[in-house]
Every structure is written in structure tokens, then in C-alpha cells.
Design an enzyme around this catalytic site. Structure first.
Site, mmCIF file in Angstrom:
data_model
loop_
_atom_site.group_PDB
_atom_site.id
_atom_site.type_symbol
_atom_site.label_atom_id
_atom_site.label_comp_id
_atom_site.label_asym_id
_atom_site.label_seq_id
_atom_site.Cartn_x
_atom_site.Cartn_y
_atom_site.Cartn_z
ATOM 1 N N ASP A 69 25.470 41.981 -7.633
ATOM 2 C CA ASP A 69 26.714 42.404 -8.256
ATOM 3 C C ASP A 69 27.823 41.551 -7.620
ATOM 4 O O ASP A 69 28.001 40.393 -7.969
ATOM 5 C CB ASP A 69 26.839 43.916 -7.997
ATOM 6 C CG ASP A 69 28.000 44.567 -8.698
ATOM 7 O OD1 ASP A 69 28.336 44.153 -9.796
ATOM 8 O OD2 ASP A 69 28.571 45.527 -8.136
ATOM 9 N N GLY A 120 27.743 40.345 -4.677
ATOM 10 C CA GLY A 120 27.088 39.344 -3.833
ATOM 11 C C GLY A 120 27.219 39.619 -2.340
ATOM 12 O O GLY A 120 26.578 38.953 -1.534
HETATM 13 P P1 IMP Z 1 26.484 43.724 -4.233
HETATM 14 O O1 IMP Z 1 26.518 43.711 -2.752
HETATM 15 O O2 IMP Z 1 27.810 44.068 -4.844
HETATM 16 O O3 IMP Z 1 25.905 42.465 -4.843
HETATM 17 O O4 IMP Z 1 25.626 44.968 -4.660
HETATM 18 C C1 IMP Z 1 24.285 44.959 -4.710
HETATM 19 C C2 IMP Z 1 23.763 46.389 -4.638
HETATM 20 O O5 IMP Z 1 24.611 47.307 -5.359
HETATM 21 C C3 IMP Z 1 22.423 46.449 -5.301
HETATM 22 O O6 IMP Z 1 21.380 46.181 -4.397
HETATM 23 C C4 IMP Z 1 22.394 47.860 -5.849
HETATM 24 O O7 IMP Z 1 21.901 48.744 -4.869
HETATM 25 C C5 IMP Z 1 23.841 48.215 -6.109
HETATM 26 N N1 IMP Z 1 24.198 48.090 -7.537
HETATM 27 C C6 IMP Z 1 25.018 47.179 -8.107
HETATM 28 N N2 IMP Z 1 25.125 47.366 -9.435
HETATM 29 C C7 IMP Z 1 24.330 48.432 -9.716
HETATM 30 C C8 IMP Z 1 24.004 49.117 -10.944
HETATM 31 O O8 IMP Z 1 24.462 48.786 -12.058
HETATM 32 N N3 IMP Z 1 23.147 50.171 -10.830
HETATM 33 C C9 IMP Z 1 22.627 50.578 -9.630
HETATM 34 N N4 IMP Z 1 22.888 49.956 -8.475
HETATM 35 C C10 IMP Z 1 23.737 48.890 -8.510
#
Ligand code: IMP
Ligand code: MG
Length: 186
Positions: A108, A110
């Protein structure tokens, strides 16, 4: 009969057959890319990556180890990652000299993967690559380029196939879009 998840489901975004077909392709691609290297280790990011790992590894034809890393991001807002990432459970195995392939459910902002990759890099593996089932590419805040991507998806909150809706419904065999009302009503 209405199943419990149905009240949260707006639509099925990626059905089970489509997921499985793409995962088989990814497994074949990874097997070809790593054919000449040894010491492949898949690192599953818990909990979301667990369904993807177990299906993906069935399609990887070269010998490999697996290990698990649990991370969470904390701070404001339960559904939006922040830069604050914490290790809840570290790897059991050493990674020095190994070819690491990180297996993640979704990227998402990152932040999570940036933290994980920097941490693993510091342990001197032979190489690190990243395989994500889903990529919300438009949401990226920090630079992360997956080497293998199942599907690039729009900015919608999804659940199923490892991804949770408040820790539940990870068992669903498809990726579903959450009804926006279901997210607001808590
Ligand atoms: P980042 O650090 O923002 O890239 O988030 C990654 C983490 O957020 C993932 O490993 C998921 O656990 C959670 N996440 C992000 N988007 C979603 C979604 O649409 N549904 C469920 N979990 C999400
Ligand atoms: Mg999550």
C-alpha cells in the site's frame, strides 16, 4: 442462507480461479529465474502473506526454505500504515548468503516493506527480491518496486485470501472489496 462475510462484501474483485491461475504463473516465473541459484528462501510476511505463500510454494519447482516474519505498523489509524513499523516475530533462520524472496499480501504505502527490506539487507543476504500478490500502486508513499506482482489494484479496501477485515475473513478463497459502509460503521 447468508454467510457472515456477505454483509461486508461489496463485490468479488479477484475470484479464486483467477488467483490460482496467476499464482501458478508467478511460481513458474520464479522457478525459471532462480534455476541457476541455490539457497532460495521464501520469507512470508505474517499474517497476510500466509495463504499466498502456501499456494505459491506449490508452484516453485526448485528446492527452497521458508521462514516467517511478523510485523505491524502502529500509530494513528488502524487501517492506514504509518512509518512506525515493529517486528512482532523475527525469522528463525539466518539469512546471510541466501537468496531471499519476500512474499507479501499487499503493498500500500510501502512503509512496511521498506522497513523489512532495509532490516534484511543489513543481515547480508546474497540477494533480496519482493513478490506481492496485490499492489495498490497509486497509494505509494515510499519507493518500493516489487519484482513479482500478482495484480495491481485500485485504491479500495480489500479482504480475503490472507487479508483481514479486523483480523477476520482471512480464510476466504477470493479477494473481495469491503463495502464502504462497513468500514464507516465502527
Ligand atoms: P503499507 O505499509 O502501507 O504498504 O501496508 C501494507 C500492509 O497494510 C499490508 O501488509 C496489509 O496488512 C495492510 N493493508 C493495506 N491495504 C489493505 C487492504 O486493502 N486490506 C487489508 N489489509 C491491507
Ligand atoms: Mg493487515
Amino acid at each position: 442462507m447468508t454467510l457472515p462475510y456477505e454483509k461486508y462484501l461489496q463485490e468479488i474483485l479477484i475470484d479464486s480461479d483467477t488467483l490460482q491461475a496467476r499464482i501458478a504463473e508467478l511460481g513458474a516465473e520464479i522457478s525459471a529465474d532462480y534455476a541457476e541459484r541455490d539457497r532460495l528462501m521464501l520469507i512470508c510476511i505474517l499474517k497476510g502473506g500466509v495463504m499466498f505463500l502456501t499456494d505459491l510454494m506449490r508452484h516453485i519447482t526448485i528446492p527452497h526454505e521458508i521462514d516467517f516474519l511478523a510485523v505491524s505498523s502502529y500509530g494513528r489509524g488502524g487501517r492506514t500504515a504509518t512509518g512506525n513499523v515493529r517486528i512482532d516475530m523475527d525469522l528463525k533462520e539466518t539469512v546471510t548468503g541466501k537468496n531471499l524472496l519476500i512474499v507479501e499480501d499487499i503493498i500500500d504505502s510501502g512503509y512496511t516493506l521498506r522497513f523489512v527490506m532495509d532490516m534484511l539487507e543489513a543481515r547480508h543476504p546474497a540477494s533480496i527480491r519482493l513478490c506481492t500478490l496485490l499492489d495498490k500502486a497509486s497509494r505509494r508513499v515510499v519507493k518500493i518496486e516489487p519484482d513479482y506482482t500478482g495484480f495491481v489494484i485500485e485504491d479500495k479496501f480489500v479482504f480475503g485470501y490472507g487479508l483481514d477485515l479486523d483480523e477476520k475473513y482471512r480464510n476466504l478463497p477470493f479477494i473481495g472489496v469491503v463495502r464502504p459502509e462497513a468500514l464507516l460503521s465502527e
